[in-house]
Design an enzyme around this catalytic site. Structure first.
Site: not given
Ligand code: URA
Length: 442
Positions: A82, A161, A168, A183, A187
């Site tokens: 990631h 999320d 946010r 966040s 995932k």
């Molecule tokens: N990428 C994400 O998935 N969430 C965030 O808060 C920032 C970057």
């Protein structure tokens, strides 16, 4: 338990319990907690922070707020990578095929781009016919047969999320370390891989502008991954200059293909790719103690097997690789519906000292290659191709870069922004070229 007490506790900078955090996440998903209450708690977290334990509980509650993928039927260690997001970051398109060619399964769910950072799913969707929406059965089938699969995150993955991110975005609470870490990791945990390599970007084109915050984010995410029982390592990499020679969706897929074919391998991209792959290889179930993972990765790239795997991956997900290739082999066809502008150097013997990734992200946005809001359409063919990268020597009338857009008006504005983001110096001053690998953490 009630949400007002939880908000007040965080307002006083006190530590929240696992039960309180779970109550909050369950409440936002079932609708019993109002958006204004969630926003107040998000702001309190943003100001007063969360420690590692609270951040872990928040991540787990978010990860288990929807479907959790189970890849155990494969009977292998499945890898994921990631990136926290950057400009010109096409590493997933390169790393996935390399690992699959090495016999390491990579099952990945990716997102779309937002703001100056691109998203892998947009890039893949620029390949004619490519399907990024896969059901779980097809996802597992591709993982088993091809060894690399990349699909769009489904709505049922970590729904908490999605709700929190939307809040946010409109309440000035995006830039909070525990909220970013939870966040991202919620995932990753929900998408099921056993081992995760994180590429934490640092610089003008990244979320984390300075090295200290990037290291802190990396350590927070490693802590979450380990507490959740996943092997997790992080590499902090430079994002002050765009990665590779192109920015923009179809242009980046083409660069990934050229990289794997060995036609053009930009130095900063190669260093990041080899580092991520060698870390992934070391976490995999094919790695044997003492093996030189860097040499193994470099060999598989030069053997051409990773390029073959890339073509197999594209075709397996419905992409028409020949049509995609044709577009680039016959540039006049590609350029027919698009405005092209070359940016030329003016003087002789200059050194190209700066290409600001943050500014180039804005150039790419203004060309139409990115979106400001989630619902915006994007121009798949728009973007930048650099002919020169930082520390290259420029002569009079050398082309620095080419801008592409379907709109003439956009090109004009983009060119002005582009010129703000570059710096050229006279002479042959010796310049130390820094490696993009800033830190490896595990
Ligand atoms: N990428 C994400 O998935 N969430 C965030 O808060 C920032 C970057």
């Amino acid at each position: 338990m009630n949400i007002i007490e939880i908000i007040e506790k965080k307002k006083r900078a006190e530590k929240l319990t696992e039960e309180e955090i779970r109550f909050f996440i369950e409440g936002i998903v079932n609708g019993s907690i109002a958006d204004y209450q969630s926003s107040a708690l998000l702001m309190a977290i943003c100001i007063n922070g969360m420690d590692y334990e609270e951040t872990f509980h928040l991540t787990m509650a978010m990860a288990y707020s929807g479907d959790v993928v189970d890849m155990s039927s494969l009977g292998r260690t499945v890898l994921d990578k990631h990136s926290t997001g950057g400009v010109g970051d096409k590493t997933t398109l390169i790393v996935g095929p390399i690992m699959a060619a090495l016999g390491v399964p990579v099952g990945k769910m990716s997102g779309r781009g937002l703001g100056i950072t691109g998203g892998t799913i947009d890039k893949l969707d620029s390949i004619p016919g490519f399907s990024s929406s896969l059901d779980m059965e097809s996802f597992m089938e591709h993982l088993k047969t091809v060894g690399f699969v990349d699909a769009a995150q489904t709505l049922s993955l970590a729904p908490a999320d999605k709700i929190l991110y939307a809040l946010r975005d409109v309440t000035g609470t995006v830039e909070s370390l525990p909220l970013i870490a939870s966040s991202i990791m919620s995932k990753k945990l929900a998408s099921g891989a056993d081992a995760i390599v994180l590429d934490v970007k640092c610089g003008s084109g990244a979320f984390m502008k300075d090295y200290e915050s990037a290291v802190l984010l990396a350590n927070t995410m490693i802590d979450i991954g380990k507490r959740a029982g996943r092997k997790t390592v992080a590499v902090v990499t430079d994002m002050n200059e765009p990665l590779g020679y192109s920015v923009g969706n179809v242009l980046e897929v083409y660069e990934a293909a050229e990289f794997l074919k060995g036609t053009r391998q930009e130095k900063n991209l190669k260093e990041v790719v080899v580092c991520l792959c060698s870390e992934m290889y070391r976490l995999s179930d094919v790695y044997k103690d003492g093996e030189d993972s860097v040499a193994i990765v470099e060999d598989v790239i030069s053997s051409g097997k990773a390029y073959e795997k890339f073509i197999e991956f594209v075709r397996a997900q419905g992409g028409d690789f020949d049509l995609f290739q044709e577009k680039f082999n016959n540039r006049s066809v590609y350029n027919k519906n698009i405005t092209v502008k070359d940016i030329m150097s003016e003087g002789d013997s200059f050194i190209f000292k700066k290409i600001d990734a943050g500014v180039m992200g804005r150039v790419s946005l203004s060309l139409g290659a990115g979106r400001l809001k989630k619902e915006d359409d994007i121009d798949m063919d728009a973007g930048i191709v650099f002919d020169k990268k930082m520390y290259d020597v420029l002569s009079a009338d050398d082309s620095i870069a080419t801008l592409y857009s379907s709109s003439k008006e956009r090109i004009k504005e983009a060119e002005e922004i582009f010129l703000e983001g570059i710096e050229i110096v006279i002479g042959d001053e010796a310049i130390y070229v820094q490696s993009p690998i800033l830190k490896l953490l595990d």
